[in-house]
Design a protein around this motif. Structure first.
Motif, PDB file in Angstrom:
ATOM      1  N   MET A 108       0.810  -1.202   0.000  1.00 24.96           N
ATOM      2  CA  MET A 108       0.000   0.000   0.000  1.00 24.96           C
ATOM      3  C   MET A 108       0.854   1.267   0.000  1.00 24.96           C
ATOM      4  SD  MET A 108      -3.152   0.025  -0.283  1.00 24.96           S
ATOM      5  CE  MET A 108      -4.757  -0.620   0.076  1.00 24.96           C
ATOM      6  N   LYS A 109       1.856   1.303   0.886  1.00 27.93           N
ATOM      7  CA  LYS A 109       2.683   2.492   1.006  1.00 27.93           C
ATOM      8  C   LYS A 109       3.338   2.842  -0.317  1.00 27.93           C
ATOM      9  CE  LYS A 109       3.565   2.378   5.878  1.00 27.93           C
ATOM     10  NZ  LYS A 109       4.240   1.586   6.874  1.00 27.93           N
TER      11      LYS A 109
ATOM     12  N   TYR B 132       1.139   5.184  -2.212  1.00 28.08           N
ATOM     13  CA  TYR B 132       0.976   6.540  -1.694  1.00 28.08           C
ATOM     14  C   TYR B 132       2.201   7.419  -1.920  1.00 28.08           C
ATOM     15  CZ  TYR B 132      -3.518   5.552   0.352  1.00 28.08           C
ATOM     16  OH  TYR B 132      -4.827   5.254   0.516  1.00 28.08           O
TER      17      TYR B 132
ATOM     18  N   ASP C 251     -12.720  43.200 -11.404  1.00 27.89           N
ATOM     19  CA  ASP C 251     -13.214  43.781 -10.163  1.00 27.89           C
ATOM     20  C   ASP C 251     -12.065  44.256  -9.273  1.00 27.89           C
ATOM     21  OD1 ASP C 251     -15.624  43.944  -8.209  1.00 27.89           O
ATOM     22  OD2 ASP C 251     -14.026  42.994  -7.063  1.00 27.89           O
TER      23      ASP C 251
ATOM     24  N   ASP D  82     -11.908  45.109  -6.057  1.00 31.82           N
ATOM     25  CA  ASP D  82     -11.780  44.453  -4.752  1.00 31.82           C
ATOM     26  C   ASP D  82     -11.008  43.142  -4.863  1.00 31.82           C
ATOM     27  OD1 ASP D  82     -12.879  46.088  -2.933  1.00 31.82           O
ATOM     28  OD2 ASP D  82     -14.851  45.124  -2.871  1.00 31.82           O
ATOM     29  N   GLN D  83     -11.318  42.392  -5.913  1.00 32.54           N
ATOM     30  CA  GLN D  83     -10.657  41.096  -6.081  1.00 32.54           C
ATOM     31  C   GLN D  83      -9.203  41.269  -6.482  1.00 32.54           C
ATOM     32  OE1 GLN D  83     -13.103  38.645  -8.659  1.00 32.54           O
ATOM     33  NE2 GLN D  83     -14.862  39.075  -7.375  1.00 32.54           N
TER      34      GLN D  83
ATOM     35  N   ARG E 265      -7.345  43.656  -5.433  1.00 33.01           N
ATOM     36  CA  ARG E 265      -6.645  43.988  -4.206  1.00 33.01           C
ATOM     37  C   ARG E 265      -6.366  42.734  -3.388  1.00 33.01           C
ATOM     38  NH1 ARG E 265      -8.994  48.135  -0.110  1.00 33.01           N
ATOM     39  NH2 ARG E 265      -7.138  48.582   1.052  1.00 33.01           N
ATOM     40  N   GLN E 266      -7.371  41.873  -3.285  1.00 31.10           N
ATOM     41  CA  GLN E 266      -7.239  40.615  -2.559  1.00 31.10           C
ATOM     42  C   GLN E 266      -6.086  39.790  -3.151  1.00 31.10           C
ATOM     43  OE1 GLN E 266      -9.146  40.666  -0.169  1.00 31.10           O
ATOM     44  NE2 GLN E 266      -9.661  38.638   0.583  1.00 31.10           N
TER      45      GLN E 266
ATOM     46  N   LEU F 236      -2.893  41.316  -1.911  1.00 30.68           N
ATOM     47  CA  LEU F 236      -2.737  41.300  -0.458  1.00 30.68           C
ATOM     48  C   LEU F 236      -2.070  40.003   0.009  1.00 30.68           C
ATOM     49  CD1 LEU F 236      -3.748  43.487   1.446  1.00 30.68           C
ATOM     50  CD2 LEU F 236      -5.734  42.081   1.951  1.00 30.68           C
TER      51      LEU F 236
ATOM     52  N   LYS G 282       1.541  40.026   1.736  1.00 31.12           N
ATOM     53  CA  LYS G 282       1.560  39.742   3.181  1.00 31.12           C
ATOM     54  C   LYS G 282       2.491  38.569   3.471  1.00 31.12           C
ATOM     55  CE  LYS G 282      -0.834  39.029   7.361  1.00 31.12           C
ATOM     56  NZ  LYS G 282      -0.040  39.412   8.510  1.00 31.12           N
TER      57      LYS G 282
ATOM     58  N   GLN H 223      -1.992  52.125   2.463  1.00 26.80           N
ATOM     59  CA  GLN H 223      -1.887  50.875   3.222  1.00 26.80           C
ATOM     60  C   GLN H 223      -0.661  50.068   2.790  1.00 26.80           C
ATOM     61  OE1 GLN H 223      -4.973  47.934   2.537  1.00 26.80           O
ATOM     62  NE2 GLN H 223      -3.726  46.425   3.609  1.00 26.80           N
TER      63      GLN H 223
ATOM     64  N   ALA I 220       2.635  51.827   3.856  1.00 24.88           N
ATOM     65  CA  ALA I 220       2.858  51.770   5.290  1.00 24.88           C
ATOM     66  C   ALA I 220       3.154  50.352   5.761  1.00 24.88           C
ATOM     67  CB  ALA I 220       1.643  52.324   6.031  1.00 24.88           C
ATOM     68  N   SER I 221       2.693  49.359   5.012  1.00 23.95           N
ATOM     69  CA  SER I 221       2.980  47.975   5.358  1.00 23.95           C
ATOM     70  C   SER I 221       4.391  47.575   4.975  1.00 23.95           C
ATOM     71  CB  SER I 221       1.987  47.038   4.656  1.00 23.95           C
ATOM     72  OG  SER I 221       0.665  47.389   4.980  1.00 23.95           O
TER      73      SER I 221
ATOM     74  N   TRP J 245       5.529  47.279   1.860  1.00 21.73           N
ATOM     75  CA  TRP J 245       5.467  46.340   0.744  1.00 21.73           C
ATOM     76  C   TRP J 245       5.984  46.945  -0.557  1.00 21.73           C
ATOM     77  CZ3 TRP J 245      -0.325  44.695   1.725  1.00 21.73           C
ATOM     78  CH2 TRP J 245      -0.362  43.875   2.864  1.00 21.73           C
TER      79      TRP J 245
END
Lengths: 294, 425
Positions: free
Chosen positions: B1-2, B5, B63, B65-66, B68-69, B72, B76, B94, B97-98, B100
């Motif tokens: 089995m192993k 995997y 979009d 907002d997306q 930016r996401q 981010l 980060k 933002q 100041a982060s 980045w």
């Protein structure tokens, strides 16, 4: 439970077989939740650096009018939407359980709203409610029900009802699906016996079918409550949380903080949501008595 | 089995590592409509060939907002990818100041890049943060008043209104006449839904420059006579004076406003410059009947155009900062800025393109834009702008809906915004 297939040995084997699932649960559920929990004790704002503040994010949440508004809205929405979904879904299930011509077709039709991705169905509802060219105003104006177009999402209560319709339309089929499965497990001889005892159809449903549906209804209630607790997509698309923040859900509120770079507070808000849903699940499971021998 | 995997696991790991980028390839992250992405693809390909720096495009959605996401998360977690990206003007505070964003000033100083062709005010307000040059404008935006030249003529007005009370009276007069034939006609359409656009419009109604939303030492004063006057005027355009449609505060964002005006259902429109090209399309009912003017003001106030736009920045975690700076220079160069203007109708980030003959021939209205951009006002350039803006959006929208009074809404917004500022300072 002892039977012919009882496994006597093989503890190690069992771990081996369960390992992939456990790995999955750890990687995608336990680990993120633990991470969120951990980060909720920090002031973790991208532009400020990380600092341990223990419970300050939580105490801030309780005095934050925005969070309180979002929390209140979410709970109210659950209290109204979930019973409605259960009622309509059960009604559909009972109808679909009858020997109707083209039964397969009706079943498929009822399931369509559930199969459509929420963001898409929210967009459809947005077009229905649209002030200038929406279907709702077309019907209202042309049927003479309204003198002029109505701004459906213009008030807090209007937006609430608009969201309610969109959400119930989408999720009642899910309840119908689960309850239908439950209905089919109700032994037909029990119902036949009740009829021999001259019970009316309603009595059969209330006294025979409904009690046997209790576990299934509890599962539906549990799923729907947890799902509604984290409601996001319908609101994000349909009202954006407005007017005046009146339809902002807790998930949307947390999302806005993550977007603004405040991961600590966003995490705390998410954890509060998780705790509430965990508490509710526990309560339901206790009340339904799943823990006892079934 | 192993035995089964292990190879599977190895394959999964290999798939994961294949996702990480090859070293020394510049990744430029940009979003937008399909036609915009197509132009970007071409520009990036040409850049690679001309400068010998391998570069690729990381597509983002349209979009904002997306988008930016999508930035981010890698920033980060300090990923080397993307190296270069476009950021909305409202995020720069933002991001900078982060820590980045790479300071571009030393690069510009080293190879003597001339920053004079960029609007000094735009660069100072939006791109300079704590003395560093965080970004450069790639696309400049500012609020404009669009008006129907034919309707102003028809009702005997010689010039577009210069003040808000004037806009109200002109709207009422035109609307009274036009509603007879077209019951859906309204005087003035603007962005009132609960989103960032509402804050932009509010700054313009306030007609008090940066003072409308000014943070000094983390304290903002919103409950001022000017702001109350502006918010009352905004609310009254909808329910009281009815020069703006009832769905202004529920549905009206840029595109809703743009199509409403384009269908010939409004005399005035507040929008960004992008609407111009669409109004002038062959199948547009208002083609050739549209003029643009600076935003009206209140008597005694100043005309305010809120500054918007996209700026190009280099990630501090980039593994090829020199190459990234080359790409920044390339995209903000007169040639590429002109290409973006001609191909997409983008408003160039540098002033010299606005006097280019070819550009002016295609977009005569660019002559007006240059002046309007020079006087545009930014939103507060603070790291916690997103948080305070979402509080303000909520309260402004609440006042527009009639759920709260303008004075009370501004007072509540002020106290919540000050609390937020105290948390984030």
């Amino acid at each position: 439970m002892a039977g012919r297939g009882e496994v006597v040995t093989g503890g190690r084997e069992a771990y081996f077989f369960i390992a992939p699932l456990l790995l999955f649960v750890f990687a995608f559920i336990v680990f993120p939740i633990a991470g969120t929990f951990f980060s909720s004790f920090f002031s973790d704002v991208t532009f400020m650096g990380k600092k341990f503040i223990f419970l300050s994010n939580y105490t801030h949440a309780f005095s934050d009018p925005g969070f309180r508004q979002a929390f209140g809205f979410t709970l109210t929405f659950i209290a109204v939407a979930v019973p409605l979904e259960l009622f309509i879904g059960t009604a559909f299930a009972v109808i679909l359980d009858q020997e109707l011509p083209l039964r397969g077709l009706w079943r498929a039709c009822v399931l369509i709203p559930w199969a459509i991705p929420s963001a898409v169905s929210a967009r459809i509802w947005q077009l229905i409610y649209n002030y200038g060219y929406g279907l709702a105003n077309f019907i209202a104006v042309h049927s003479g029900l309204a003198d002029g177009p109505v701004n459906w999402t213009g008030t807090a209560s209007g937006s609430f009802i608009a969201l309610l319709a969109a959400d119930v339309w989408k999720t009642a089929p899910f309840v119908a699906l689960i309850v239908l499965a439950g209905l089919q497990a109700v032994p037909s001889d029990l119902k036949a016996q009740a009829r021999v005892d001259r019970a009316t159809s309603f009595q059969v449903f209330r006294l025979v079918t409904l009690p046997l549906l209790k576990p299934v209804l509890t599962v539906a209630l549990l799923f729907r409550t947890i799902d509604t607790l984290r409601i996001f997509d319908v609101i994000y698309v349909l009202t954006g949380g407005g007017p005046g923040g009146s339809t902002t859900s807790v998930s949307l509120y947390a999302y806005n903080y993550f977007a603004g770079g405040d991961f600590g507070y966003g995490s705390a808000v998410s954890m509060l949501l998780f705790m509430v849903s965990f508490g509710l699940s526990w309560l339901y499971v206790r009340l339904a008595g799943f823990g006892e021998a079934a | 089995m192993k035995k089964i995997y292990l190879p599977l696991l190895a394959a999964a790991l290999a798939a994961f590592s294949a996702c990480s980028k090859k070293p020394a390839e510049l990744v430029f992250s940009v979003g937008g409509a399909p036609n915009e992405i197509e132009v970007w693809e071409r520009i990036i390909k040409r850049f690679s060939e001309e400068k010998g720096v391998p570069a690729s495009l990381l597509r983002q959605p349209t979009d904002s907002d997306q988008r930016r996401q999508g930035l981010l998360v890698p920033l980060k977690s300090e990923k080397a990818n993307p190296d270069v990206f476009l950021a909305d003007i409202a995020w720069i505070g933002q991001f900078a100041a982060s820590g980045w964003l790479e300071d571009l000033a030393p690069y510009a100083a080293k190879d003597g890049t001339d920053l004079k062709p960029f609007w000094p005010k735009v660069v100072d307000f939006a791109d300079r943060y704590n003395g560093q040059l965080s970004a450069l404008p790639a696309y400049v935006d500012a609020g404009l008043l669009y008006y129907r030249t034919d309707l102003l003529n028809k009702y005997g007005f010689k010039a577009p209104p210069a003040t808000w009370p004037e806009l109200l009276s002109v709207s009422l007069k035109i609307q009274a006449g036009e509603k007879k034939a077209n019951p859906d006609f309204f005087g003035f359409v603007w962005q009132g839904a609960q989103y960032e656009g509402l804050v932009c419009d509010f700054l313009e109604f306030a007609s008090s420059g940066e003072k409308a939303i000014a943070f000094s030492d983390g304290v903002v004063k919103l409950d001022t006579p000017e702001n109350i006057r502006a918010l009352t005027f905004m609310r009254d355009t909808i329910a009281k004076n009815r020069i703006s449609p009832p769905n202004t505060y529920t549905e009206m964002k840029e595109e809703e406003v743009r199509t409403f005006f384009q269908e010939g259902k409004a005399a005035f429109e507040r929008n960004w410059p992008y609407a111009w090209g669409l109004h002038q399309q062959a199948d547009s009912p208002v083609k050739g009947k549209v003029g643009i003017a600076p935003m009206p003001r209140f008597p005694g106030g100043t005309s305010v155009s809120t500054l918007g736009g996209w700026h190009i920045a280099v990630s501090r975690f980039s593994d090829d900062k020199a190459g990234a700076w080359e790409l920044v220079k390339y995209i903000t160069s007169p040639a590429v800025q002109k290409e973006l203007a001609l191909e997409l109708g983008w408003n160039p980030g540098r002033m010299d393109v606005y006097s280019d003959k070819e550009v002016l021939k295609a977009y005569p209205h660019f002559a007006h834009l240059e002046k309007i951009f020079a006087n545009a006002y930014p939103r507060p350039n603070i790291p916690y702008y997103t948080q305070v803006s979402s509080i303000l959006q909520r309260h402004l929208n609440s006042a527009l809906s009639g759920a709260s009074e303008p004075g009370a809404a501004l007072k509540a917004a002020e106290s919540e915004m000050n609390e937020a500022a105290a948390r984030y300072r």
